[in-house]
Design an enzyme around this catalytic site. Sequence first.
Site, PDB file in Angstrom:
ATOM      1  N   SER A  65       0.792  -1.236   0.000  1.00  0.00           N
ATOM      2  CA  SER A  65       0.000   0.000   0.000  1.00  0.00           C
ATOM      3  C   SER A  65       0.820   1.279   0.000  1.00  0.00           C
ATOM      4  CB  SER A  65      -0.959   0.014   1.197  1.00  0.00           C
ATOM      5  OG  SER A  65      -2.052  -0.843   0.959  1.00  0.00           O
ATOM      6  N   LYS A  68       0.527   3.270  -3.090  1.00  0.00           N
ATOM      7  CA  LYS A  68      -0.638   4.122  -3.337  1.00  0.00           C
ATOM      8  C   LYS A  68      -0.256   5.607  -3.357  1.00  0.00           C
ATOM      9  CE  LYS A  68      -3.787   0.797  -1.168  1.00  0.00           C
ATOM     10  NZ  LYS A  68      -4.555   0.455   0.045  1.00  0.00           N
ATOM     11  N   TYR A 193      -2.065  -3.355 -11.103  1.00  0.00           N
ATOM     12  CA  TYR A 193      -2.128  -3.042  -9.674  1.00  0.00           C
ATOM     13  C   TYR A 193      -1.296  -4.017  -8.842  1.00  0.00           C
ATOM     14  CZ  TYR A 193      -4.112  -1.887  -5.100  1.00  0.00           C
ATOM     15  OH  TYR A 193      -4.277  -1.516  -3.783  1.00  0.00           O
ATOM     16  N   TYR A 245      -4.240   3.434   7.482  1.00  0.00           N
ATOM     17  CA  TYR A 245      -5.549   2.777   7.415  1.00  0.00           C
ATOM     18  C   TYR A 245      -6.490   3.419   8.437  1.00  0.00           C
ATOM     19  CZ  TYR A 245      -2.632  -0.620   4.924  1.00  0.00           C
ATOM     20  OH  TYR A 245      -1.744  -1.208   4.073  1.00  0.00           O
ATOM     21  N   VAL A 263       1.180  -3.765   3.949  1.00  0.00           N
ATOM     22  CA  VAL A 263       1.026  -5.025   4.682  1.00  0.00           C
ATOM     23  C   VAL A 263       2.260  -5.931   4.592  1.00  0.00           C
ATOM     24  CG1 VAL A 263      -1.491  -5.038   4.612  1.00  0.00           C
ATOM     25  CG2 VAL A 263      -0.191  -6.146   2.771  1.00  0.00           C
TER      26      VAL A 263
END
Length: 309
Positions: A65, A68, A193, A245, A263
Site C-alpha cells: 500500500s 498508493k 495493480y 488505514y 502489509v
Amino acid sequence: MPCQSSEQLNELVLKAKKFTKQGKVADYIPALKKANRDELSIAIYHPDGTCISAGDIQQKITLQSISKVLTLALALTDCGEAEVFKRVGYEPTGDPFNSIVKLETNKVSKPLNPMINAGALAVTHMIKGKSIEERFGRLLTFIRELTGNSGISYSKEVAVSEFETSHLNRSLCYFMKQHGVINEEVEGLMDLYTKQCAIEMDCLDLARIGLVFAMDGVEPKTEKRLLPAYVARICKTFMVTCGMYNASGEFAIRVGIPAKSGVSGGIMGAVPNRFGIGIFGAALDEKGNSIAGLKLLEMLSVEYSLNMF
C-alpha cells in the site's frame, strides 16, 4: 554515501522489537507468509545525503500500500487535481482498507480516498499509457527517479501470488466499472495493480522517497524537482489523514508526521523539511500496520520532537 549505524537508533529498535511478538505476518497473500516476524530495521535519510540506520536495511520488501502514494503522485502529475478527484474523494474512512461498504452507501459511488484499495485502484486506472506494460514502465521509471536507484524492479512471485488471490479487489473494480469510476478491463487493471504493489526496495530507498516528499518534491542534493510542490503537498496530506488505514487518527496524535504503511511491514515517513524515514517490520497489528514499526516511530517522535502538530 553508505548508511552509518546509529547506537541510539539501535537502542530504540531493540526496545520496539519486543512488540513483534504481539503481531503476525500477513498471510492472505501467500508469498508474504515467508517474512521473518521478528525483523525490524530503519533508515533515516537527511537532505545533505547522510544516512543513519539500525537493523538489516538491505532487506528487500514489496511496497504494497505504500505504492498508493506514488501512483497518486504520478496520476496527479499526469491528469491534474480536478480530474483525479472526479473519481476519488478526499475523506478518511473508519472502515478497513479493503472494505466495499462505502462504495455501496455513498450517493456518488466513488471511493472515499486514494489510500483505501478501491481508491488506489481508481488512481492506478488513471496512469497514462497505451498498454499495461507502458503504464507499469512509466511507474517504475518514476520510482527509480525518486529513489535515485535504477535497479528497482518488482517481485514476480509476489505479483503472481496477489493476482491469483485478489478476489475482493476484483469485486471493487467491477463495482466501480458498473458506476463509471473506471472503464478498462478489470483483469488488465488487476495485472497492473498487483505488479505495482509488488515493486521491491529496501529501507534506504523508502527513506529517499520520504525525503523527496519531505522537501516538497525536490531532491535536495541535486536540487532537481521530481514532483510539483502541490502534488507533494496533497500526497503528504493523505499520508497524515489516511496513511495508517483506520488507525490514522491515533497515529497523528502519537507520532504526527506524514507516513504510509503497507502489509509487507514497510512504512515510509516524510518529516517536513527535515528527513525521510524507511522502516521494515513484518509483524502487523490488527489494522495491517507494522506493530513494531509504529512503536519505533512513536519513540522517534518523542526523542526527536517530530510531531508537526
